[in-house]
Write a protein that holds these residues in place. Sequence first.
Motif, mmCIF file in Angstrom:
data_model
loop_
_atom_site.group_PDB
_atom_site.id
_atom_site.type_symbol
_atom_site.label_atom_id
_atom_site.label_comp_id
_atom_site.label_asym_id
_atom_site.label_seq_id
_atom_site.Cartn_x
_atom_site.Cartn_y
_atom_site.Cartn_z
ATOM 1 N N ALA A 1 40.654 49.302 35.746
ATOM 2 C CA ALA A 1 41.063 48.658 34.502
ATOM 3 C C ALA A 1 40.915 47.145 34.590
ATOM 4 O O ALA A 1 40.493 46.492 33.618
ATOM 5 C CB ALA A 1 42.506 49.041 34.174
ATOM 6 N N VAL A 2 41.241 46.571 35.736
ATOM 7 C CA VAL A 2 41.119 45.123 35.913
ATOM 8 C C VAL A 2 39.650 44.710 35.918
ATOM 9 O O VAL A 2 39.251 43.733 35.264
ATOM 10 C CB VAL A 2 41.812 44.679 37.212
ATOM 11 N N ILE A 3 38.820 45.451 36.638
ATOM 12 C CA ILE A 3 37.410 45.086 36.755
ATOM 13 C C ILE A 3 36.711 45.166 35.406
ATOM 14 O O ILE A 3 35.853 44.325 35.075
ATOM 15 C CB ILE A 3 36.712 46.001 37.781
ATOM 16 N N LEU A 4 37.065 46.141 34.590
ATOM 17 C CA LEU A 4 36.437 46.258 33.276
ATOM 18 C C LEU A 4 36.798 45.065 32.394
ATOM 19 O O LEU A 4 35.964 44.600 31.601
ATOM 20 C CB LEU A 4 36.873 47.564 32.609
ATOM 21 N N LEU A 5 38.018 44.562 32.509
ATOM 22 C CA LEU A 5 38.380 43.359 31.764
ATOM 23 C C LEU A 5 37.664 42.132 32.312
ATOM 24 O O LEU A 5 37.233 41.255 31.554
ATOM 25 C CB LEU A 5 39.895 43.145 31.811
ATOM 26 N N VAL A 6 37.528 42.070 33.626
ATOM 27 C CA VAL A 6 36.816 40.943 34.239
ATOM 28 C C VAL A 6 35.371 40.905 33.745
ATOM 29 O O VAL A 6 34.805 39.832 33.495
ATOM 30 C CB VAL A 6 36.876 41.039 35.778
ATOM 31 N N ASP A 7 34.768 42.079 33.588
ATOM 32 C CA ASP A 7 33.385 42.135 33.098
ATOM 33 C C ASP A 7 33.255 41.460 31.744
ATOM 34 O O ASP A 7 32.274 40.755 31.484
ATOM 35 C CB ASP A 7 32.927 43.593 32.993
ATOM 36 N N ARG A 8 34.223 41.679 30.864
ATOM 37 C CA ARG A 8 34.141 41.087 29.537
ATOM 38 C C ARG A 8 34.175 39.559 29.612
ATOM 39 O O ARG A 8 33.389 38.878 28.952
ATOM 40 C CB ARG A 8 35.290 41.581 28.658
ATOM 41 N N THR B 1 32.587 32.860 25.586
ATOM 42 C CA THR B 1 33.497 32.562 24.483
ATOM 43 C C THR B 1 34.722 33.461 24.462
ATOM 44 O O THR B 1 35.625 33.253 23.652
ATOM 45 C CB THR B 1 32.762 32.708 23.140
ATOM 46 N N VAL B 2 34.755 34.472 25.330
ATOM 47 C CA VAL B 2 35.912 35.369 25.381
ATOM 48 C C VAL B 2 37.019 34.677 26.170
ATOM 49 O O VAL B 2 36.894 34.432 27.363
ATOM 50 C CB VAL B 2 35.541 36.714 26.026
ATOM 51 N N GLY B 3 38.105 34.356 25.469
ATOM 52 C CA GLY B 3 39.226 33.698 26.130
ATOM 53 C C GLY B 3 40.244 34.666 26.684
ATOM 54 O O GLY B 3 41.010 34.325 27.583
ATOM 55 N N ALA B 4 40.259 35.894 26.149
ATOM 56 C CA ALA B 4 41.215 36.900 26.613
ATOM 57 C C ALA B 4 40.666 38.279 26.295
ATOM 58 O O ALA B 4 39.855 38.447 25.379
ATOM 59 C CB ALA B 4 42.583 36.706 25.954
ATOM 60 N N ALA B 5 41.086 39.247 27.077
ATOM 61 C CA ALA B 5 40.687 40.640 26.863
ATOM 62 C C ALA B 5 41.865 41.530 27.215
ATOM 63 O O ALA B 5 42.565 41.282 28.209
ATOM 64 C CB ALA B 5 39.461 40.997 27.710
ATOM 65 N N CYS B 6 42.071 42.528 26.415
ATOM 66 C CA CYS B 6 43.174 43.449 26.657
ATOM 67 C C CYS B 6 42.639 44.866 26.782
ATOM 68 O O CYS B 6 41.510 45.158 26.377
ATOM 69 C CB CYS B 6 44.208 43.389 25.532
ATOM 70 N N GLY B 7 43.447 45.742 27.346
ATOM 71 C CA GLY B 7 43.044 47.121 27.549
ATOM 72 C C GLY B 7 43.831 48.063 26.659
ATOM 73 O O GLY B 7 44.598 47.658 25.782
ATOM 74 N N ALA C 1 38.415 49.603 25.544
ATOM 75 C CA ALA C 1 39.114 50.879 25.417
ATOM 76 C C ALA C 1 39.154 51.658 26.720
ATOM 77 O O ALA C 1 39.957 52.593 26.853
ATOM 78 C CB ALA C 1 38.453 51.728 24.330
ATOM 79 N N ALA C 2 38.305 51.317 27.686
ATOM 80 C CA ALA C 2 38.270 52.062 28.950
ATOM 81 C C ALA C 2 39.217 51.483 29.991
ATOM 82 O O ALA C 2 39.377 52.056 31.068
ATOM 83 C CB ALA C 2 36.847 52.076 29.506
ATOM 84 N N SER C 3 39.829 50.356 29.688
ATOM 85 C CA SER C 3 40.749 49.709 30.620
ATOM 86 C C SER C 3 42.160 50.192 30.307
ATOM 87 O O SER C 3 42.841 49.656 29.436
ATOM 88 C CB SER C 3 40.645 48.187 30.483
ATOM 89 N N ASP D 1 56.800 46.567 34.546
ATOM 90 C CA ASP D 1 56.732 48.025 34.643
ATOM 91 C C ASP D 1 55.334 48.561 34.342
ATOM 92 O O ASP D 1 55.171 49.745 34.059
ATOM 93 C CB ASP D 1 57.738 48.663 33.681
ATOM 94 N N THR D 2 54.320 47.714 34.413
ATOM 95 C CA THR D 2 52.955 48.127 34.091
ATOM 96 C C THR D 2 52.340 48.907 35.244
ATOM 97 O O THR D 2 52.505 48.551 36.412
ATOM 98 C CB THR D 2 52.082 46.904 33.768
ATOM 99 N N ASP D 3 51.633 49.951 34.904
ATOM 100 C CA ASP D 3 50.938 50.775 35.893
ATOM 101 C C ASP D 3 49.456 50.784 35.530
ATOM 102 O O ASP D 3 49.098 51.113 34.397
ATOM 103 C CB ASP D 3 51.502 52.203 35.877
ATOM 104 N N PHE D 4 48.601 50.413 36.478
ATOM 105 C CA PHE D 4 47.171 50.329 36.189
ATOM 106 C C PHE D 4 46.377 50.631 37.443
ATOM 107 O O PHE D 4 46.895 50.580 38.563
ATOM 108 C CB PHE D 4 46.801 48.944 35.649
#
Length: 1431
Positions: free
Chosen positions: A684-691, A697-703, A798-800, A677-680
Amino acid sequence: MEELKNRGKKREGRHGDTWDPFQLNPVGSEKESKRRCFQFAQYLVAVFVGIAVLTSAVLAKGSLLVLSTLSSPHSLRDKKEKQFYMLMLVFCLVFPNFLVFLKSLWRVAFKSFVQPNMKTMSFICAVECLVSLGTSILVLVVMPQFDVLTNLFISGGVCIVSAILQIIYRLQRETWRIIFPICSLTLTVTGYCLLGVDYMVRESSHVANQSKDCYIYIALGIFASILVSICWWENPLQATNRMQKTLAELDGFRDFVFVISSILRIIVIGAVYLIYHKLIVGEGESIEWPDFKLDDGVVLKIGLVLLFLQAFFSAACHWFGVVACKIHAVRMSFALPVCCTGPATLLLGLLLFLTEAQKLDGAAHSNMTEFCASLGHVNAENETVILLELTRSICRTSLASHYFQWPFSLLVLEGACMWLGFVSCTYYVWKIKVQRIERTSQLFVRRLYESAFIDLSLLLNTKMKVPRAQNEESADDIQNCVIYLCATMWHETYDEMLKILTSMFRLDRYRGDPKQDHKDCFDFECHIYVDDAFMTEKETGKRLVNSYVDDLVQVVIEVYRVFTNKEPDDVSIIEAPYGGRLMFVMPEGNMLYVHLKDKALIRNKKRWSQIMYLYYLLGWKGYIVKNPKKISRQNNPLRASLVSLDGESYLLPQEDNDNKRRFISDDHTYILALDGDTDFQPKAVILLVDRLRMYYTVGAACGRIHPTGMGPMVWYQKFEYAVGHWLQKTAEHVFGSVLCSPGCFSLFRGTALMDDNVLKRYTTTASRASEYVQYDQGEDRWLCTLLLQQGWRVEYNAASDAYTNSPQEFKEFYNQRRRWGPSTLANTLDLLHSGMETVKRNSSISRIYIFYQMFTVGSSILGPASVTLMIAGAFQFVFRLAGTLSIIIACIPPVFYIMVCFITKSNTQITIAAIMSVLYAFLMTASFFSIIGDMVMQGTFLTPTGVFLVSMTIMYLVTAILHPEEFGMIIYGLMYFICIPSGYLLLTIYSLVNMHIVSWGTRETNKGEGEVKKNTNLLCDKNCKLCCWDMKLQVTQETENLMIQQITGQIAQQAPPLPITNHETTQQAAAKMEPQAKVDTRMEADLFVSGSKSPSTDSSPTDEPIRKAVVAFEDQSSVSSDDNGERSSISKSMFSDDGDDDDDEGGFNDHEETEEFPVSDWVEPVKEEFLKKLTYANMKRNLQEQIRYALRNKAEDETCEELVALLTDVLNRELSGDGPEDIQSESRLEELRHALESQARHYLRSAKMDRLLKRVKRAIEKTLTAPQVQKLDEGEHDFWNKLIERYLKPIVETKEHQAEVTRELKSLRNKAVFLYFIINVLWVVATFFLQAIGNDIISIKIPKYIPGKNTTGEYLKVEPLSLMFLLSFAVLLLVQFLAMLYHRVYTLIHVVSYRSSEKDYKKRDDENEDLGMTLENITANKLDTDDDVVM
């Protein structure tokens, strides 16, 4: 208004073709467009940063020049003052080294330490000492001897070594561009020559204060400049790939090297100061600090202010320079301001001189010589000391010569040469290319900046690079990546499915055609995993998809219509060992897979779905792209990767991503975990991809997760989520690592998930009580714990933004948190237990961060006691009770609720909790107003409670203001406040006491299981009793036919059985069918026998399943008007051609007969839904949109519309006698195809547009292609069987095991409750006894203040424990608030950089664009033919 008209026009067009033209239009389906306000804000930020860079650089450079002038031996200040100003110069040089020392020491002590290579470290330290020696000599020895203008110009010579290295290593691709470093070297040498000539003329013309020893200082200045220019030796060398081993080693232990080198640099600076000013010159006297008084002394004020300006603004200039590069404003906000620093400083000095010179005596003199001569007798006031000394310094130039003043032009030429020299040396900065949020280490070679030459330091330190060859990989180039969107569904509603599908289609539109490059360099696939997707039809025993899958199919069709105004083009239905799969080609050509899980074949629930797709996407697909030769496709034409299109071979869309992944490492393979049920938005995806792309060393990123819904429970969660993200997650991100990346919207790195002890450990089946709590109740947090323990970092952006449905009912909310609470505590304690080992492995987690987490865990454990004491305070405020009595009364409800939770059932517990929550809310409301009333009565808010309440309100208000798009969340703060007892007291008790319940708690209803579909072919339905078994016998028409076939010798194969439970019969409707060439009918047999143990007998303790034989033959009956056996075989590939003479150039045989194979019962009903694409109304709309999409270039608009009109007329004419809902037969489709292609060929040839024929034919083929039923690849089929057998086989637990687990869970529950109870009781009891003893004996007295007045003489008495806890909580909030401020700044940087490179949806105008599919996508780095030096 225009939008309403456009929607009405589209609806009228649909209404002409069908009586049902109405459709859903989900929010957000419209194309994203750049908002002007964001563009304006982006330019505003860029302008602000550019001004900040220029201003800070000018102030830093100007303050250094002023200090060198005031400390000059030619200054009229006394010796002590000059020594003091010289000491300020020393501090200016020491300050940046001290900052680097602190930062590097922090990283070495708390992040990571790598044993250094002594040879490399010695080399670096030697270079740093030489640079520090040159800087010290130039600033502390040479510059005080020169005038201010010479000091301004001479610093430009520090680029000489960089220019020489650029010439030697030929860093320019185009030969003629070598003229830039040659010109730089020539201009710099010319500048030095002009400097010598200028001073020779001054000395010969007897300019005041000029002696022959000036040549010594000129030589020292040139020597020192060369030493300083060695500082940036690494920049040209790293660009040429030289000394790669040394530089790679240095990157590993650079922090430790900086710790040592910064100390050595400080020692060298001090040594130069002492040796020269104390030993060589010997004029100084020891500074008497009492002589410099801050209240009456001017010298101390001037010196400290100049030191602050130089130190602070040089650091600010460096930081703003980094920001300018990261927001993609390199030219306007970085290169231009930095290059203009020298001229701007000179211009500012001239303006000050022209406007302030009249304050000096002698300003009325007629010429410059007389004016300078008169300055020797001027006694300046305090405010004109700096102006007087600068003016005297200018008068030491040829302007004050009594003979001739033309040599002053030599000084001007020297400045011009020096300035042009370093600008031409750093010309590559103007052509810099940076990624979003580019790493500082990729922007600048050195972490250290030279504060004495801040402008040149920024330009020379900017990383230069030459383009790499195709086979060379560069960490500085943006890497292509592949993203797998994986959504897990568990009984979602229609509207919830609509959200996730709309989001996926938005990303498809953002990415565009996968055969074309995208500026964000990514490809993606969408995978939806539907748990519990099948049901057993009670009447027939057939295994069919349930209503959730029916809803999902309708949602896919509906969303496809909204985005394209047509039906899904390419649909494939595939049987799989785990159930089934639906495969769709999305409008732009990206793939969507829907995996239907049968819980009788594979484990259900979210964690097992995650294991399923992780092994499939990372394990299996990673294996086949690394071993393409091991996967045989010759024997499987249905899954062949190559198809024929006009004589050329191309990849099928479903194979294209797998082929691209051959060139993409696992480091750049990402998994986007989603809920159903996620809406995005794509942003939001691209900002996480940037991280993940920027930081290895970043294994995961959340918004930022936003709960959606209506009602008080949602309001509470809105503020709870807001506070959690604003303060808690940002603090975790800044000080260490985020502990939980929620599975509803998180991006994971493939390498991190594939690491040791992560995915393999994640497959562990819970067998102990603690494992049930940690593994299955909070799988997302456990996965992040495994990542952290292996050394990976988890970040928060925070922007994702992502939106997900939250519980709207009190019961659903409590059941959700009943899972989350114990799991959170268990995983955090697991991380703390392995804290020291994690600190060694994970550079993001320090001992201080472990202590921070221990404090937060302690605070959460003491939450119930704290809330109880807060309630006691509310009783004390509202009812004016004694402190001890209020504590006793406040403890009664929690104790009562604990007893209720142990005695009653879960539903009763929740009902009582709801009633108590309402009562607590009334009490909290009264308490809130009582606190305000108490502050009014006391006449001050400076009480512990008042200060805490006011400060909390201000802090949350400021935090909300800093989140302007979420400012409305502050409204729900009052709801959050009055629900604190429910959320932190009652919910904690409910979660702990019900820890032994490990069910999911939400979405438990399966509405599909209860549905019964009518069976019209039922011949016999008998219930009989045989011994202890209740038997049910059903015979259908197909069963009777099967019996006849078996008698006549036809072969049937028995299907594998499924277990049969007491109250449910299941059937595996799968069999093999022999190919039939001419038979157009299918005979189906289904012998359905089910049994259950009679409750009246006790001959057996367990139920025994009964095996049943199922023999199925494919039925090719018609649907609607289709009587030609359309469903008898698999449809031809959408890429096949008709073999016309003018287009047939050979290739694969597209019309070969395909082997028929048996299909399960669920396939045909699903296929029927997609066959509606072949109705007249849908085909007409599909054909029009397919033609428009194929000819979507601007130059083809006129041809496109004419062709659409012609082909629509053909379709109307051919189908004039059919109804709008009639499905066309296969022969009818062939006639339509021939007619449409003939008309298209005739029109395009007459219009001389033959080159468009391939596209048009492909569009027609897509329009007339029926859904395909395919077989799974043999290799993949074997993979699924082995995966299920090894990890995902349905769990069958015996009653004994269940009883043992329940006993262990209750035992664990009792221990946890006892521990919580004891800790909280001790805290309450301690407070109670302090209250009983009395505030007069044990208390902390705080003077009572009234604003605007002194103390009243009265004292507020507070218990030590309460004050300590209050202060600790306030300190924790303050730390989180400061972390939020830091995080906000970098979030703004990221958002601005994204907006500057945001995709703009424009119609293509490439007339010769090739829309065919590419055989492969070579993603290796290519040479850049436009730029000379790329950053």
